[in-house]
Motif scaffolding. Sequence first.
Motif, PDB file in Angstrom:
ATOM      1  N   VAL A 127      87.201  49.468  64.887  1.00 47.21           N
ATOM      2  CA  VAL A 127      88.549  49.274  65.443  1.00 47.21           C
ATOM      3  C   VAL A 127      89.038  50.619  65.978  1.00 47.21           C
ATOM      4  CG1 VAL A 127      90.930  48.619  64.959  1.00 47.21           C
ATOM      5  CG2 VAL A 127      89.063  47.396  63.832  1.00 47.21           C
ATOM      6  N   GLU A 128      88.853  51.655  65.176  1.00 50.16           N
ATOM      7  CA  GLU A 128      89.259  53.009  65.593  1.00 50.16           C
ATOM      8  C   GLU A 128      88.573  54.023  64.692  1.00 50.16           C
ATOM      9  OE1 GLU A 128      93.245  54.241  64.635  1.00 50.16           O
ATOM     10  OE2 GLU A 128      93.149  53.346  62.650  1.00 50.16           O
ATOM     11  N   PHE A 129      88.484  55.264  65.212  1.00 43.71           N
ATOM     12  CA  PHE A 129      88.094  56.393  64.371  1.00 43.71           C
ATOM     13  C   PHE A 129      89.321  57.266  64.162  1.00 43.71           C
ATOM     14  CE2 PHE A 129      83.703  55.668  66.009  1.00 43.71           C
ATOM     15  CZ  PHE A 129      83.055  55.638  64.786  1.00 43.71           C
ATOM     16  N   ASN A 130      89.448  57.828  62.974  1.00 41.58           N
ATOM     17  CA  ASN A 130      90.443  58.875  62.743  1.00 41.58           C
ATOM     18  C   ASN A 130      89.712  60.127  62.294  1.00 41.58           C
ATOM     19  OD1 ASN A 130      92.811  57.404  63.392  1.00 41.58           O
ATOM     20  ND2 ASN A 130      92.692  56.370  61.412  1.00 41.58           N
ATOM     21  N   ALA A 131      90.302  61.271  62.624  1.00 40.32           N
ATOM     22  CA  ALA A 131      89.635  62.559  62.390  1.00 40.32           C
ATOM     23  C   ALA A 131      90.114  63.215  61.096  1.00 40.32           C
ATOM     24  CB  ALA A 131      89.902  63.486  63.581  1.00 40.32           C
ATOM     25  N   ARG A 132      90.510  62.400  60.123  1.00 38.11           N
ATOM     26  CA  ARG A 132      91.194  62.901  58.923  1.00 38.11           C
ATOM     27  C   ARG A 132      91.146  61.821  57.865  1.00 38.11           C
ATOM     28  NH1 ARG A 132      94.875  59.093  59.194  1.00 38.11           N
ATOM     29  NH2 ARG A 132      95.433  58.370  61.275  1.00 38.11           N
ATOM     30  N   PHE A 133      91.641  62.144  56.681  1.00 42.76           N
ATOM     31  CA  PHE A 133      91.784  61.132  55.642  1.00 42.76           C
ATOM     32  C   PHE A 133      92.859  60.122  56.055  1.00 42.76           C
ATOM     33  CE2 PHE A 133      89.725  64.234  52.906  1.00 42.76           C
ATOM     34  CZ  PHE A 133      89.054  63.437  51.995  1.00 42.76           C
ATOM     35  N   GLY A 134      92.735  58.881  55.589  1.00 45.82           N
ATOM     36  CA  GLY A 134      93.756  57.872  55.844  1.00 45.82           C
ATOM     37  C   GLY A 134      94.935  58.039  54.897  1.00 45.82           C
ATOM     38  N   ASP A 135      96.071  57.560  55.344  1.00 41.85           N
ATOM     39  CA  ASP A 135      97.281  57.571  54.519  1.00 41.85           C
ATOM     40  C   ASP A 135      97.848  56.155  54.580  1.00 41.85           C
ATOM     41  OD1 ASP A 135      99.649  58.099  53.249  1.00 41.85           O
ATOM     42  OD2 ASP A 135     100.161  59.854  54.458  1.00 41.85           O
TER      43      ASP A 135
ATOM     44  N   MET B 271      79.557  69.011  69.859  1.00 42.03           N
ATOM     45  CA  MET B 271      80.812  69.124  69.123  1.00 42.03           C
ATOM     46  C   MET B 271      80.645  68.550  67.722  1.00 42.03           C
ATOM     47  SD  MET B 271      82.994  66.474  71.493  1.00 42.03           S
ATOM     48  CE  MET B 271      82.362  66.678  73.140  1.00 42.03           C
ATOM     49  N   PRO B 272      79.818  69.233  66.895  1.00 42.14           N
ATOM     50  CA  PRO B 272      79.513  68.691  65.569  1.00 42.14           C
ATOM     51  C   PRO B 272      80.783  68.406  64.759  1.00 42.14           C
ATOM     52  CG  PRO B 272      78.856  71.009  65.762  1.00 42.14           C
ATOM     53  CD  PRO B 272      79.203  70.540  67.124  1.00 42.14           C
ATOM     54  N   TYR B 273      80.730  67.281  64.038  1.00 38.99           N
ATOM     55  CA  TYR B 273      81.917  66.815  63.302  1.00 38.99           C
ATOM     56  C   TYR B 273      81.883  67.303  61.857  1.00 38.99           C
ATOM     57  CZ  TYR B 273      85.805  63.952  61.970  1.00 38.99           C
ATOM     58  OH  TYR B 273      87.045  63.559  61.532  1.00 38.99           O
ATOM     59  N   VAL B 274      82.959  67.971  61.455  1.00 43.44           N
ATOM     60  CA  VAL B 274      83.099  68.471  60.080  1.00 43.44           C
ATOM     61  C   VAL B 274      84.417  67.953  59.502  1.00 43.44           C
ATOM     62  CG1 VAL B 274      83.478  70.555  58.684  1.00 43.44           C
ATOM     63  CG2 VAL B 274      81.756  70.565  60.511  1.00 43.44           C
ATOM     64  N   GLY B 275      84.358  67.408  58.292  1.00 39.76           N
ATOM     65  CA  GLY B 275      85.597  66.963  57.651  1.00 39.76           C
ATOM     66  C   GLY B 275      85.461  65.539  57.171  1.00 39.76           C
ATOM     67  N   CYS B 276      86.596  64.824  57.158  1.00 41.29           N
ATOM     68  CA  CYS B 276      86.592  63.411  56.787  1.00 41.29           C
ATOM     69  C   CYS B 276      86.560  62.593  58.067  1.00 41.29           C
ATOM     70  CB  CYS B 276      87.847  63.067  55.985  1.00 41.29           C
ATOM     71  SG  CYS B 276      88.009  61.307  55.641  1.00 41.29           S
ATOM     72  N   LEU B 277      85.538  61.776  58.220  1.00 41.21           N
ATOM     73  CA  LEU B 277      85.500  60.853  59.354  1.00 41.21           C
ATOM     74  C   LEU B 277      85.933  59.485  58.842  1.00 41.21           C
ATOM     75  CD1 LEU B 277      84.915  60.237  62.315  1.00 41.21           C
ATOM     76  CD2 LEU B 277      82.529  59.843  61.701  1.00 41.21           C
TER      77      LEU B 277
ATOM     78  N   PHE C 175      87.967  72.514  56.161  1.00 41.60           N
ATOM     79  CA  PHE C 175      87.586  71.109  56.050  1.00 41.60           C
ATOM     80  C   PHE C 175      88.433  70.360  57.077  1.00 41.60           C
ATOM     81  CE2 PHE C 175      87.933  66.770  54.569  1.00 41.60           C
ATOM     82  CZ  PHE C 175      86.637  66.472  54.196  1.00 41.60           C
ATOM     83  N   GLY C 176      87.808  70.027  58.213  1.00 39.22           N
ATOM     84  CA  GLY C 176      88.525  69.360  59.303  1.00 39.22           C
ATOM     85  C   GLY C 176      87.814  69.686  60.595  1.00 39.22           C
ATOM     86  N   PRO C 177      87.812  68.735  61.556  1.00 40.93           N
ATOM     87  CA  PRO C 177      87.054  68.924  62.789  1.00 40.93           C
ATOM     88  C   PRO C 177      87.710  69.871  63.779  1.00 40.93           C
ATOM     89  CG  PRO C 177      88.201  66.834  62.848  1.00 40.93           C
ATOM     90  CD  PRO C 177      88.445  67.417  61.484  1.00 40.93           C
ATOM     91  N   SER C 178      86.882  70.387  64.707  1.00 38.32           N
ATOM     92  CA  SER C 178      87.361  71.194  65.821  1.00 38.32           C
ATOM     93  C   SER C 178      88.212  70.340  66.755  1.00 38.32           C
ATOM     94  CB  SER C 178      86.160  71.719  66.607  1.00 38.32           C
ATOM     95  OG  SER C 178      85.494  70.621  67.223  1.00 38.32           O
TER      96      SER C 178
END
Length: 420
Positions: free
Chosen positions: A282-290, A262-268, A90-93
């Motif tokens: 504003v921005e994209f993150n490739a993971r869950f927020g903290d 580059m298909p996206y897998v995970g939390c966008l 679970f997470g992008p390349s």
Amino acid sequence: MKVCVIGSGGREHALAWRLSISPSVTKVYAIPGSAAMSDCAELVGIDWQQSNHLIRFLKDNHIDLVVVGPEAPLVAGLADALNAAGIPVFGPSKAAAQLEGSKVFAKDLMKKYNIPTAAYGVFHKVDEAKEFISQTGAPIVVKADGLAAGKGVVVAMTIDEANAAVEDMLSGNRFGEAGSTVVIEEFMEGEEASLLAFVDGKTVVPMIASQDHKRIFDGDKGPNTGGMGTYAPAPVLTDALRDEAMKTILEPMVAAMEKEGMPYVGCLYAGLMITPQGPKVVEFNARFGDPETQVVLPLLDSDLGQVMMACATGTLTADMVKWKDSSAACVILASKGYPETSSKGDVIHGDIKQHDTTIVFHSGTKLVGEEYVTNGGRVLGVVGLGKDLRTALDRAYGRIEHIDFEGMQYRTDIGAKAFK
Ligand code: AMP
Ligand code: GLY
């Protein structure tokens, strides 16, 4: 199934906790995890950078799914290495994680696919950047291109401030290599919201909307931090605005990533500005927020392990993801000196155990003997749960009255915008 979480912060504590109570999950491992995470996971002292060592552990222990918490391993290509070894992730390349790893990549892709975001220019030379700033005027936003741990963004209220930021970033004295390219953006007016989504490469299913508090002091004053508190659901993102953001931002971006190979897998993670013209990125993150994770996951009413496995195997459907009709609030307790510095080794006093309606997730703590001590800028995330936001906030702040450490600082206005 057996799941392994990579990481050791408050987000990973929340991920491991939520996975540990998912019916499909029989065991959670954390690599490397933190002492506090041993309440819901078995800690394994392996460095993710030694991927051969990591893969051997995952195979030997028949781990079914790896959940990558932070951006650094994703940007470095950990998901590619694990996928190549036949382990669902679970997470992008590495290629897809550029959405977070390079602001230029993200902005250029948004432009190509007409996804609403601030107008921008990309610069390598100080003179050209300053020329653009003088033409555009202030306020204006200057961003270093690469990962800069949330500190590579300057919202400049004056032209002088913007010019100083450009010099700082392009002469490489503050952000090193990450600063050799800058993106300069139009300033967007509005309230921010975080919309995270589960993605399996094609299908996008939104999570409940949340709102972060990035500045260190009450009233959104002082320098930016990694996030001082969150709450969910965030009423600023109404159902209509969420649907609009799905149609104009998240769905087209996931389709674009597939089209680009580059298909996206995970939390966008879409950081949105709710402007008078509608939601813009504003921005994209490739993971869950903290600390978004700390409020979003307690409200999930589905089996997180099953949802994540469906993302990793391309079988996600919207009906798998259900939400509770309640609220959550997280107040971050930070150490003395944060965000410029952080104090370590201060003993944490009080009740930091989990109760029915309050949870304490550990962001930066260490167990010394029998006592937890501070071990980073953000120390604890105190989460209150309740039927509505008022109740959730009262529970979080009520709990904080029973926690103390030397130099402890926190915001007293988390969630206040929701009542405006
Ligand atoms: P970022 O790391 O790109 O999320 O930026 C950090 C913070 O700077 C955001 O959460 C916003 O508060 C602010 N910010 C970034 N870009 C803009 C923009 N174009 N207009 C207004 N504020 C911005
Ligand atoms: N809370 C902001 C982030 O995770 O980037």
